[in-house]
Design an enzyme around this catalytic site. Sequence first.
Site, mmCIF file in Angstrom:
data_model
loop_
_atom_site.group_PDB
_atom_site.id
_atom_site.type_symbol
_atom_site.label_atom_id
_atom_site.label_comp_id
_atom_site.label_asym_id
_atom_site.label_seq_id
_atom_site.Cartn_x
_atom_site.Cartn_y
_atom_site.Cartn_z
ATOM 1 N N GLY A 1 -6.327 6.674 0.934
ATOM 2 C CA GLY A 1 -7.326 7.684 1.303
ATOM 3 C C GLY A 1 -7.188 8.996 0.548
ATOM 4 O O GLY A 1 -7.798 9.999 0.910
ATOM 5 N N GLU B 1 0.845 -1.191 0.000
ATOM 6 C CA GLU B 1 0.000 0.000 0.000
ATOM 7 C C GLU B 1 0.882 1.243 0.000
ATOM 8 O O GLU B 1 1.374 1.657 1.060
ATOM 9 C CB GLU B 1 -0.872 0.034 1.261
ATOM 10 C CG GLU B 1 -1.859 -1.094 1.368
ATOM 11 C CD GLU B 1 -2.999 -0.727 2.294
ATOM 12 O OE1 GLU B 1 -4.121 -0.593 1.815
ATOM 13 O OE2 GLU B 1 -2.750 -0.547 3.499
HETATM 14 P P1 PGA Z 1 -8.295 3.546 0.932
HETATM 15 O O1 PGA Z 1 -7.552 2.828 2.168
HETATM 16 O O2 PGA Z 1 -8.870 2.479 0.078
HETATM 17 O O3 PGA Z 1 -9.336 4.425 1.570
HETATM 18 O O4 PGA Z 1 -7.244 4.334 0.204
HETATM 19 C C1 PGA Z 1 -6.811 1.663 1.968
HETATM 20 C C2 PGA Z 1 -6.250 1.188 3.275
HETATM 21 O O5 PGA Z 1 -5.950 2.023 4.129
HETATM 22 O O6 PGA Z 1 -6.092 -0.021 3.519
#
Ligand code: PGA
Length: 241
Positions: free
Chosen positions: A165, A159
């Site tokens: 986010g 990630e």
């Molecule tokens: P998001 O978060 O899909 O809101 O970007 C992903 C995560 O924090 O695992």
Amino acid sequence: MKKLIIGNWKMNLSRQEATALATRLAEMGEGKGTLVVCPPAIWLCDVGQVIEKSSVLLGAQDASPHKKGAFTGDIATPMLADAGVRYVLVGHSERRQHHHEDNALIRAKAEAAQSEGLVPVICFGETEAERAAGRQEEVVATQLAESLPETGAIVLAYEPVWAIGTGKTATIEDVDAMHRFIRGWLERNRVDPQRQACILYGGSVKAANAAGILALADVGGVLVGGASLDADEFWAIAQAI
Ligand code: PGA
């Protein structure tokens, strides 16, 4: 093996909202992927009850590296197992950032999860500054070297911090390149292929961009934050496989 679609609800939803969302997902039946939901810890038992007889599996957002004792506010892996949890996120970037978690602690949490028969979902990824400096592979290699347990089942979740986010998803080329790099790293470091089957991508995944990401051979599934709070959107991500 079905691709893994994990929803990380983070610190969102009331008890009523959490059980309503879980009820919708449970009713949707067997989809194309294996669905896992990670509610806030306080709703684990409520959500666990709702999904018990469905194909949706229960995950936790964090766990203590300790089995029991004087650790106020923490939740031990035997308790998670007792609540029906199957997967545990460890090392999410929000915990690395806000709780100063380091690779050694993340590894200890992953080992604690494994010792209870839970599968740790070990999260890692570079920051925007690290990518701008071209250091993403070096950063990820260090995170892998220091946070992976020696043995036992694991799921990895790449990630990139700048994609979480923010609405900024990594390009398909970037995801592909990094997943190939991770696969190569696991091979070079002789991590048993049985243990390295699943490498997830996470960071602003939604129904609109899921198909391209999930089509990549080295991507074993996705870890979804914001978009997992909506049953239809989360389901559409799984159906994009
Ligand atoms: P998001 O978060 O899909 O809101 O970007 C992903 C995560 O924090 O695992």
